[in-house]
Every structure is written in structure tokens, then in C-alpha cells.
Design a protein around this motif. Structure first.
Motif, PDB file in Angstrom:
ATOM      1  N   ILE A 168     -12.227-116.670-101.390  1.00  0.00           N
ATOM      2  CA  ILE A 168     -10.903-116.991-101.924  1.00  0.00           C
ATOM      3  C   ILE A 168      -9.883-115.942-101.478  1.00  0.00           C
ATOM      4  N   THR A 169     -10.282-114.666-101.481  1.00  0.00           N
ATOM      5  CA  THR A 169      -9.394-113.609-100.999  1.00  0.00           C
ATOM      6  C   THR A 169      -9.003-113.859 -99.549  1.00  0.00           C
ATOM      7  N   ALA A 170      -9.964-114.224 -98.714  1.00  0.00           N
ATOM      8  CA  ALA A 170      -9.675-114.501 -97.301  1.00  0.00           C
ATOM      9  C   ALA A 170      -8.697-115.657 -97.156  1.00  0.00           C
ATOM     10  N   VAL A 171      -8.907-116.714 -97.915  1.00  0.00           N
ATOM     11  CA  VAL A 171      -8.019-117.883 -97.843  1.00  0.00           C
ATOM     12  C   VAL A 171      -6.608-117.502 -98.298  1.00  0.00           C
ATOM     13  N   GLU A 172      -6.497-116.753 -99.377  1.00  0.00           N
ATOM     14  CA  GLU A 172      -5.179-116.365 -99.887  1.00  0.00           C
ATOM     15  C   GLU A 172      -4.431-115.495 -98.873  1.00  0.00           C
ATOM     16  N   TYR A 173      -5.109-114.493 -98.332  1.00  0.00           N
ATOM     17  CA  TYR A 173      -4.458-113.619 -97.357  1.00  0.00           C
ATOM     18  C   TYR A 173      -4.105-114.377 -96.082  1.00  0.00           C
ATOM     19  N   GLN A 174      -4.934-115.322 -95.709  1.00  0.00           N
ATOM     20  CA  GLN A 174      -4.604-116.132 -94.538  1.00  0.00           C
ATOM     21  C   GLN A 174      -3.326-116.921 -94.786  1.00  0.00           C
ATOM     22  N   MET A 175      -3.189-117.519 -95.957  1.00  0.00           N
ATOM     23  CA  MET A 175      -1.995-118.301 -96.252  1.00  0.00           C
ATOM     24  C   MET A 175      -0.756-117.410 -96.321  1.00  0.00           C
ATOM     25  N   TYR A 176      -0.853-116.281 -97.004  1.00  0.00           N
ATOM     26  CA  TYR A 176       0.299-115.384 -97.092  1.00  0.00           C
ATOM     27  C   TYR A 176       0.782-114.986 -95.697  1.00  0.00           C
ATOM     28  N   HIS A 177      -0.156-114.649 -94.846  1.00  0.00           N
ATOM     29  CA  HIS A 177       0.218-114.141 -93.535  1.00  0.00           C
ATOM     30  C   HIS A 177       0.523-115.266 -92.542  1.00  0.00           C
ATOM     31  N   ALA A 178       0.047-116.463 -92.809  1.00  0.00           N
ATOM     32  CA  ALA A 178       0.485-117.619 -92.017  1.00  0.00           C
ATOM     33  C   ALA A 178       1.974-117.858 -92.273  1.00  0.00           C
ATOM     34  N   ILE A 179       2.373-117.759 -93.528  1.00  0.00           N
ATOM     35  CA  ILE A 179       3.793-117.894 -93.868  1.00  0.00           C
ATOM     36  C   ILE A 179       4.592-116.764 -93.221  1.00  0.00           C
ATOM     37  N   ALA A 180       4.024-115.566 -93.212  1.00  0.00           N
ATOM     38  CA  ALA A 180       4.688-114.440 -92.552  1.00  0.00           C
ATOM     39  C   ALA A 180       4.892-114.722 -91.065  1.00  0.00           C
ATOM     40  N   LEU A 181       3.911-115.335 -90.417  1.00  0.00           N
ATOM     41  CA  LEU A 181       4.063-115.676 -88.999  1.00  0.00           C
ATOM     42  C   LEU A 181       5.188-116.689 -88.787  1.00  0.00           C
ATOM     43  N   LEU A 182       5.315-117.648 -89.681  1.00  0.00           N
ATOM     44  CA  LEU A 182       6.433-118.588 -89.598  1.00  0.00           C
ATOM     45  C   LEU A 182       7.766-117.825 -89.693  1.00  0.00           C
ATOM     46  N   PHE A 183       7.821-116.911 -90.615  1.00  0.00           N
ATOM     47  CA  PHE A 183       8.999-116.074 -90.821  1.00  0.00           C
ATOM     48  C   PHE A 183       9.294-115.244 -89.565  1.00  0.00           C
ATOM     49  N   VAL A 184       8.269-114.637 -88.990  1.00  0.00           N
ATOM     50  CA  VAL A 184       8.421-113.858 -87.754  1.00  0.00           C
ATOM     51  C   VAL A 184       8.959-114.751 -86.638  1.00  0.00           C
ATOM     52  N   GLY A 185       8.449-115.964 -86.537  1.00  0.00           N
ATOM     53  CA  GLY A 185       8.923-116.884 -85.510  1.00  0.00           C
ATOM     54  C   GLY A 185      10.399-117.198 -85.650  1.00  0.00           C
ATOM     55  N   VAL A 186      10.840-117.396 -86.880  1.00  0.00           N
ATOM     56  CA  VAL A 186      12.258-117.683 -87.118  1.00  0.00           C
ATOM     57  C   VAL A 186      13.104-116.460 -86.755  1.00  0.00           C
ATOM     58  N   ILE A 187      12.683-115.281 -87.186  1.00  0.00           N
ATOM     59  CA  ILE A 187      13.437-114.064 -86.871  1.00  0.00           C
ATOM     60  C   ILE A 187      13.458-113.829 -85.360  1.00  0.00           C
ATOM     61  N   ALA A 188      12.322-114.027 -84.713  1.00  0.00           N
ATOM     62  CA  ALA A 188      12.256-113.849 -83.260  1.00  0.00           C
ATOM     63  C   ALA A 188      13.209-114.806 -82.556  1.00  0.00           C
ATOM     64  N   HIS A 189      13.310-116.021 -83.075  1.00  0.00           N
ATOM     65  CA  HIS A 189      14.230-116.996 -82.488  1.00  0.00           C
ATOM     66  C   HIS A 189      15.685-116.567 -82.694  1.00  0.00           C
ATOM     67  N   LEU A 190      16.015-116.142 -83.890  1.00  0.00           N
ATOM     68  CA  LEU A 190      17.392-115.767 -84.206  1.00  0.00           C
ATOM     69  C   LEU A 190      17.858-114.544 -83.420  1.00  0.00           C
ATOM     70  N   PHE A 191      16.938-113.632 -83.156  1.00  0.00           N
ATOM     71  CA  PHE A 191      17.314-112.389 -82.503  1.00  0.00           C
ATOM     72  C   PHE A 191      16.699-112.263 -81.114  1.00  0.00           C
TER      73      PHE A 191
END
Length: 124
Positions: free
Chosen positions: A40-63
Motif C-alpha cells: 500500500i505504501t508503494a502504491v500511495e507513493y507511486q500515485m503521489y509522484h505520478a501526480i508530481a510528474l504531471l505537474f513537472v510536465g506542465v511546468i516544463a511546458h510553461l517554462f
């Protein structure tokens, strides 16, 4: 690079949902309480950081893919592979070697968030 991070984040999030369902239904009766908690810890951390990757992608696009933002994305992705992958490996094989890999992923997560913060301060 922004498309890569957004696509990878979406795949990682979808995979986390599938693995979470697997854990809730198929593995719940197969694993002891400790291993289920690790899973469960692995799944939770994967989801949190998958969302972080989406966020990174948006920031990378904007800048225009600022290099620090790209490095942050690579570190976060490495964290998913090493931390979550290490915990999944530990759960499914019960080989302690996989448990030793997970802290490297934790370090990559921490470094990724620090680099992301640094990058955001530089581009905004």
C-alpha cells in the motif's frame, strides 16, 4: 520533454490505480499484514509522484523545459522506479535485496522535490 513527463505521469497514475485494486482485492488475502502495508505504501507513493510528474510536465511546458525542471522530473521518475519498484519487488519476492534498493528511491524523491523547488524559484 514536457510531453514525456505528462505521459509518464499518466501511465504511472493509471498503473497505481490498477495495482491498488490488485492489492485491495487479490492480494489482501494472500499477503500478511506487514507485506500488505508495504504494498500500500508503494502504491500511495507511486500515485503521489505520478501526480508530481504531471505537474513537472506542465511546468516544463510553461517554462520551455528549464533544465532544473527536467532534472527534477528525472529524479522523481527514478524515485518511482527505485522506491516503489523496490517495495513491489520485496512484496512479490520477499528478497531483502529489494528492500535495500528502496532508500535510493527515497533519496531520489527528496532530491527531485528539492531540485523542483530550486527550479521553480529560478523560473518564476
Amino acid at each position: 520533454m514536457s510531453k514525456f513527463f505528462m505521459g509518464t505521469g499518466a501511465v504511472a497514475a493509471g498503473t497505481a490505480v490498477v495495482l491498488g485494486a490488485l492489492g485491495a482485492h487479490a492480494l489482501k488475502s494472500q499477503l500478511d499484514e506487514h507485506l500488505l502495508s508495504v504494498f500500500i505504501t508503494a502504491v500511495e507513493y507511486q500515485m503521489y509522484h505520478a501526480i508530481a510528474l504531471l505537474f513537472v510536465g506542465v511546468i516544463a511546458h510553461l517554462f520551455s523545459g528549464h533544465s532544473l525542471i527536467r532534472y527534477a522530473g528525472v529524479l522523481i521518475l527514478a524515485g518511482i522506479v527505485l522506491f516503489c519498484g523496490g517495495l513491489y519487488g520485496l512484496v512479490f519476492t520477499q528478497l531483502q535485496l529489494f528492500g535495500l534498493i528502496a532508500p535510493l528511491g527515497g533519496f531520489a524523491f527528496i532530491a527531485g522535490w528539492i531540485v523542483l523547488a530550486w527550479g521553480c524559484c529560478r523560473v518564476v
